[in-house]
Design a protein around this motif. Structure first.
Motif, PDB file in Angstrom:
ATOM      1  N   THR A   1       0.828  -1.210   0.000  1.00  0.00           N
ATOM      2  CA  THR A   1       0.000   0.000   0.000  1.00  0.00           C
ATOM      3  C   THR A   1       0.858   1.254   0.000  1.00  0.00           C
ATOM      4  O   THR A   1       0.636   2.184  -0.782  1.00  0.00           O
ATOM      5  CB  THR A   1      -0.925   0.002   1.241  1.00  0.00           C
ATOM      6  OG1 THR A   1      -1.800  -1.123   1.171  1.00  0.00           O
ATOM      7  CG2 THR A   1      -1.736   1.277   1.320  1.00  0.00           C
ATOM      8  N   CYS A   2       1.849   1.276   0.879  1.00  0.00           N
ATOM      9  CA  CYS A   2       2.701   2.475   1.010  1.00  0.00           C
ATOM     10  C   CYS A   2       3.474   2.754  -0.275  1.00  0.00           C
ATOM     11  O   CYS A   2       3.626   3.917  -0.678  1.00  0.00           O
ATOM     12  CB  CYS A   2       3.652   2.317   2.196  1.00  0.00           C
ATOM     13  SG  CYS A   2       2.807   2.322   3.794  1.00  0.00           S
ATOM     14  N   GLU A   3       3.942   1.715  -0.944  1.00  0.00           N
ATOM     15  CA  GLU A   3       4.687   1.904  -2.193  1.00  0.00           C
ATOM     16  C   GLU A   3       3.763   2.352  -3.325  1.00  0.00           C
ATOM     17  O   GLU A   3       4.133   3.205  -4.143  1.00  0.00           O
ATOM     18  CB  GLU A   3       5.409   0.609  -2.584  1.00  0.00           C
ATOM     19  CG  GLU A   3       6.356   0.765  -3.774  1.00  0.00           C
ATOM     20  CD  GLU A   3       7.452   1.802  -3.529  1.00  0.00           C
ATOM     21  OE1 GLU A   3       7.719   2.594  -4.468  1.00  0.00           O
ATOM     22  OE2 GLU A   3       8.029   1.836  -2.431  1.00  0.00           O
ATOM     23  N   ILE A   4       2.558   1.793  -3.376  1.00  0.00           N
ATOM     24  CA  ILE A   4       1.587   2.237  -4.388  1.00  0.00           C
ATOM     25  C   ILE A   4       1.246   3.708  -4.153  1.00  0.00           C
ATOM     26  O   ILE A   4       1.221   4.512  -5.101  1.00  0.00           O
ATOM     27  CB  ILE A   4       0.313   1.361  -4.341  1.00  0.00           C
ATOM     28  CG1 ILE A   4       0.641  -0.052  -4.832  1.00  0.00           C
ATOM     29  CG2 ILE A   4      -0.800   1.978  -5.203  1.00  0.00           C
ATOM     30  CD1 ILE A   4      -0.470  -1.069  -4.571  1.00  0.00           C
ATOM     31  N   PHE A   5       1.014   4.087  -2.899  1.00  0.00           N
ATOM     32  CA  PHE A   5       0.694   5.477  -2.585  1.00  0.00           C
ATOM     33  C   PHE A   5       1.848   6.411  -2.942  1.00  0.00           C
ATOM     34  O   PHE A   5       1.632   7.528  -3.418  1.00  0.00           O
ATOM     35  CB  PHE A   5       0.357   5.624  -1.098  1.00  0.00           C
ATOM     36  CG  PHE A   5      -1.050   5.216  -0.747  1.00  0.00           C
ATOM     37  CD1 PHE A   5      -2.040   5.135  -1.703  1.00  0.00           C
ATOM     38  CD2 PHE A   5      -1.380   4.927   0.576  1.00  0.00           C
ATOM     39  CE1 PHE A   5      -3.330   4.766  -1.379  1.00  0.00           C
ATOM     40  CE2 PHE A   5      -2.682   4.560   0.911  1.00  0.00           C
ATOM     41  CZ  PHE A   5      -3.656   4.480  -0.067  1.00  0.00           C
ATOM     42  N   ALA A   6       3.073   5.972  -2.702  1.00  0.00           N
ATOM     43  CA  ALA A   6       4.229   6.807  -3.026  1.00  0.00           C
ATOM     44  C   ALA A   6       4.260   7.123  -4.517  1.00  0.00           C
ATOM     45  O   ALA A   6       4.489   8.278  -4.928  1.00  0.00           O
ATOM     46  CB  ALA A   6       5.521   6.102  -2.601  1.00  0.00           C
ATOM     47  N   ASN A   7       4.009   6.121  -5.348  1.00  0.00           N
ATOM     48  CA  ASN A   7       4.020   6.337  -6.794  1.00  0.00           C
ATOM     49  C   ASN A   7       2.830   7.165  -7.256  1.00  0.00           C
ATOM     50  O   ASN A   7       2.964   8.025  -8.139  1.00  0.00           O
ATOM     51  CB  ASN A   7       4.062   4.990  -7.519  1.00  0.00           C
ATOM     52  CG  ASN A   7       5.456   4.391  -7.544  1.00  0.00           C
ATOM     53  OD1 ASN A   7       6.252   4.685  -8.423  1.00  0.00           O
ATOM     54  ND2 ASN A   7       5.763   3.560  -6.549  1.00  0.00           N
TER      55      ASN A   7
ATOM     56  N   MET B   1       2.632  15.407  -6.045  1.00  0.00           N
ATOM     57  CA  MET B   1       3.003  15.604  -4.641  1.00  0.00           C
ATOM     58  C   MET B   1       4.322  14.914  -4.323  1.00  0.00           C
ATOM     59  O   MET B   1       4.895  14.213  -5.147  1.00  0.00           O
ATOM     60  CB  MET B   1       1.907  15.038  -3.726  1.00  0.00           C
ATOM     61  CG  MET B   1       0.558  15.695  -3.868  1.00  0.00           C
ATOM     62  SD  MET B   1      -0.665  14.991  -2.720  1.00  0.00           S
ATOM     63  CE  MET B   1      -0.981  13.408  -3.504  1.00  0.00           C
ATOM     64  N   GLU B   2       4.793  15.124  -3.092  1.00  0.00           N
ATOM     65  CA  GLU B   2       5.938  14.359  -2.598  1.00  0.00           C
ATOM     66  C   GLU B   2       5.495  12.913  -2.384  1.00  0.00           C
ATOM     67  O   GLU B   2       4.304  12.615  -2.304  1.00  0.00           O
ATOM     68  CB  GLU B   2       6.431  14.948  -1.265  1.00  0.00           C
ATOM     69  CG  GLU B   2       6.937  16.369  -1.360  1.00  0.00           C
ATOM     70  CD  GLU B   2       8.203  16.484  -2.189  1.00  0.00           C
ATOM     71  OE1 GLU B   2       9.068  15.571  -2.090  1.00  0.00           O
ATOM     72  OE2 GLU B   2       8.326  17.468  -2.953  1.00  0.00           O
ATOM     73  N   ARG B   3       6.490  12.009  -2.249  1.00  0.00           N
ATOM     74  CA  ARG B   3       6.174  10.577  -2.117  1.00  0.00           C
ATOM     75  C   ARG B   3       5.240  10.273  -0.942  1.00  0.00           C
ATOM     76  O   ARG B   3       4.454   9.337  -0.996  1.00  0.00           O
ATOM     77  CB  ARG B   3       7.474   9.770  -1.937  1.00  0.00           C
ATOM     78  CG  ARG B   3       8.211   9.480  -3.233  1.00  0.00           C
ATOM     79  CD  ARG B   3       9.491   8.704  -2.968  1.00  0.00           C
ATOM     80  NE  ARG B   3       9.230   7.394  -2.373  1.00  0.00           N
ATOM     81  CZ  ARG B   3       9.030   6.271  -3.071  1.00  0.00           C
ATOM     82  NH1 ARG B   3       9.046   6.291  -4.385  1.00  0.00           N
ATOM     83  NH2 ARG B   3       8.813   5.115  -2.455  1.00  0.00           N
TER      84      ARG B   3
END
Length: 370
Positions: A192-198, A205-207
């Motif tokens: 989830t966190c990696e998908i949101f970062a991208n 926005m920032e990662r």
């Protein structure tokens, strides 16, 4: 809302309050109905003709939803990030492969779900939803005695943060159940966190942009059991709906195609890729992206040969988080603002207060001119 008894080893707070998001009326177990009489379909489960999963509704062109290589995405591959952008804009659904979640973790999670639904009914009923809460064993989105019902049973558990886990709903008689759910939950959170970062980068926005917007990000799991149906063309495993989450990550049986998504006016079956995870955009993401990334209507059908299980993990913003178009998105797209700013808990309660009905809940978010 008060739950029937005090929460043990976790839950919302010390006085035992439930989630406070809504409730669902109790209905009979479909699994038990089929076990007792596999040749009868009660009237409440027979869908209206226009709602039935007819072949004529299927897309005439053979489609396959996009596939994202998670390993490439996590390593900053620009081409893969472009594929993610296309998948979210054009489909709202994609499957991720090479995601790094060990096969053993996926296998144990599926086994835990199978073990729960294999319990005798009297045992499963020990974990039944309270009259004023959504966690536990039962069915969701049942708000009246007249509505048509889905051909499934479910168990809903809050899994993150840890303080929201209400262990009175976690089966204690199944060896390894708690460990399987915890391991899977932790791995899904990393994805989830990696998908949101991208997605944050794609939205200007920032990662950490989307993570910050969520506030105290929650995770809830819906464990689904779809019994066989001797006339599957008359029923629906899950009625057409979009998800109120920001994103949803689905683990499904590898050998049964049941999930269908609305695309170009028809229904496209999502053929499982072994050990892949299906991801879809939710209503919160549609609001934040000003409709650039749309939540997609989807449903599940049944079959006459084999029961099916799945695990849908919902990523849920904090109750006080605001859902509405983000300034970077509006600036980059030069599009007019098409969605209101709504407190997430208000939207969530609104969606859970009705039956599943396509994308009708989105009307709460859309501006009048839309």
């Amino acid at each position: 809302m008060k739950m029937g008894s005090k929460v043990e080893n976790g839950g919302k707070d010390e006085d035992g309050e439930g989630l406070g998001w809504g409730s669902s009326l109790p209905v009979p177990s479909v699994q038990e109905m089929v076990r007792n009489d596999s040749k009868t379909i009660p009237e409440r489960y027979i869908q209206k003709h226009e709602e039935r999963p007819l072949d004529s509704q299927m897309c005439q062109v053979s489609f396959e939803i996009p596939i994202i290589n998670f390993s490439l995405l996590a390593n900053g591959d620009e081409e893969e990030r472009g594929k993610l952008d296309f998948a979210c804009k054009e489909w709202g659904f994609f499957q991720i492969i090479d995601h790094g979640v060990a096969d053993e973790v996926l296998t144990k999670m599926k086994a835990a779900v199978e073990a729960f639904f294999a319990l005798p009914l009297v045992e499963k009923q020990k974990y039944a939803m309270a009259a004023n809460d959504l966690q536990g064993y039962g069915q969701g989105y049942v708000v009246s005695d007249q509505q048509k019902l889905d051909w499934n049973d479910l168990m809903f558990l809050m899994t993150l943060p840890n303080k929201y886990r209400n262990f009175k709903y976690w089966p204690t008689t199944i060896p390894g159940f708690k460990e399987a759910v915890e391991q899977y939950s932790e791995q899904i959170q990393k994805l989830t966190c990696e998908i949101f970062a991208n997605l944050s980068i794609l939205m200007g926005m920032e990662r950490n942009g989307l993570e910050e917007l969520h506030g105290e990000m929650k995770q809830g799991m819906r464990l689904n059991y779809y019994p066989t149906c001797f006339k599957p063309e008359l029923v629906l495993g899950v009625s057409p709906h979009s998800d109120a989450s920001s994103i949803t990550l689905l683990l499904q049986d590898d050998d049964i195609t049941a999930l269908q998504i609305k695309h170009d006016g028809g229904w496209v079956p999502v053929k499982p890729i072994p050990n892949a995870i299906v991801v879809n955009m939710g209503d919160a993401m549609e609001g934040w992206s000003n409709g650039m990334y749309k939540s997609i209507e989807h449903r599940a059908v049944t079959n006459a040969m084999k029961p099916r299980i799945s695990v849908a993990t919902f990523v849920i913003p904090a109750e006080e988080a605001e859902i509405g178009p983000l300034e970077p998105v509006l600036q980059n797209s030069c599009s007019p603002k098409m969605y209101k700013n709504v407190k997430y808990v208000d939207y969530l309660r609104y969606t859970l207060g009705g039956k599943m009905d396509g994308k009708s809940s989105l009307q709460l978010l859309k501006l009048e001119s839309e």
